[in-house]
Design an enzyme around this catalytic site. Structure first.
Site, PDB file in Angstrom:
ATOM      1  CE  LYS A   1      -7.805   0.126  -1.938  1.00  0.00           C
ATOM      2  NZ  LYS A   1      -6.851   1.096  -1.340  1.00  0.00           N
TER       3      LYS A   1
ATOM      4  CG  ASP B   1      -0.823   0.656   6.584  1.00  0.00           C
ATOM      5  OD1 ASP B   1      -0.110   0.262   7.535  1.00  0.00           O
ATOM      6  OD2 ASP B   1      -1.711  -0.051   6.072  1.00  0.00           O
TER       7      ASP B   1
ATOM      8  CG  ASN C   1       0.489  -1.283   2.201  1.00  0.00           C
ATOM      9  OD1 ASN C   1      -0.224  -2.098   1.627  1.00  0.00           O
ATOM     10  ND2 ASN C   1       0.136  -0.726   3.351  1.00  0.00           N
TER      11      ASN C   1
ATOM     12  CG  ASP D   1      -3.431  -0.965   0.413  1.00  0.00           C
ATOM     13  OD1 ASP D   1      -4.194  -0.908  -0.579  1.00  0.00           O
ATOM     14  OD2 ASP D   1      -3.247  -1.997   1.058  1.00  0.00           O
TER      15      ASP D   1
END
Length: 263
Positions: A37, A180, A185, A198
């Site tokens: 990432k 989230d 995810n 994430d």
């Protein structure tokens, strides 16, 4: 993009795919064994690094192999999550199974003892500070908010919404929150949850932080938002709450959905 040497030593000249699922601003490169990432370095990238170190062995998440910040950017190399996202068609066509998997994921998070958790970025007071920074710096993405949030029957603007959130803080029922909890995810092997990804917002928070996002994610995935208006069938909102044995809390559900609009 120049990849730091410690990371390039892992990936060498391996081929990759770019992941464009979800709404993150990160550049995500998927290798055979790793995920890289690349995103601006923030409190959130630091939080993900610290949380994944702490959560190792307590909850299924990727392992961070390298976390390097250079020239304002964060490079996070981690192990690749296996399995399928919960938004995979296999599960969307079987809402009863999907709801059971989501409930399992939530219970898995909520079962973790947070007494020794080293991070507080996920707490409501910190989230409101971050929301204020987003509002004051003009970072609120008005193109990706619910249609009823702003306008004639909603708030005039993000500043007015922030003021309301600051003045109407609910009492927190703290659990370990993903932060989230949307379908892309969460990964499963079809029988159990095998990875949460994430994790930048992970940490102690009210359980409705995850419930509100999970219910919204289910609603949008089933009503055709992500399939050119073609809905899936067989799901209703009560299914997840019934599976968890939880009553709807309209006030907290609305509050945490509105809070998410500022991120």
């Amino acid at each position: 993009m120049v990849i730091p040497k410690k990371i390039s030593d892992y990936i060498k000249d391996s081929t990759y795919e770019i992941n464009d699922v979800g709404m993150s601003e990160s550049q995500v490169y998927i290798y055979e064994k790793y995920v890289l990432k690349v995103q601006p370095a923030t409190v959130e990238t630091d939080n993900e690094y610290e949380m994944l170190k702490w959560i190792s062995g307590k909850c299924p998440t990727p392992i961070i192999l390298e976390y390097i910040k250079e020239d304002g950017m964060a490079f996070t190399l981690m192990t690749k999550a296996e399995g399928k996202m919960l938004c995979d068609e296999e599960f969307m066509k079987n809402p009863k199974k999907l709801v059971k998997l989501i409930a399992e994921g939530l219970k898995l998070l909520w079962s973790v003892d947070i007494k020794e958790c080293p991070c507080s970025y996920s707490r409501l007071s910190e989230r409101l500070k971050a929301a204020r920074e987003n509002v004051e710096s003009g970072k609120v993405d008005l193109d990706n908010v619910e249609p009823e949030t702003f306008g004639a029957n909603g708030f005039a603007n993000p500043a007015e919404l922030l003021k309301w959130l600051e003045e109407n803080k609910p009492e927190e029922d703290l659990v370990l929150s993903h932060g989230d909890f949307c379908l892309p995810n969460i990964f499963t092997d079809g029988a159990k949850i095998i990875a949460f990804i994430d994790n930048g917002k992970m940490g102690p928070a009210d359980r409705w932080q995850d419930l509100a996002i999970a219910l919204r994610s289910l609603r949008h995935n089933y009503n055709g938002t992500y399939t050119d208006g073609v809905p899936y069938e067989g799901y209703n909102e009560k299914m997840l709450l019934d599976e968890l044995g939880i009553e709807m809390d309209d006030k907290k559900n609305r509050y945490y959905l509105l809070l998410d609009e500022l991120f």
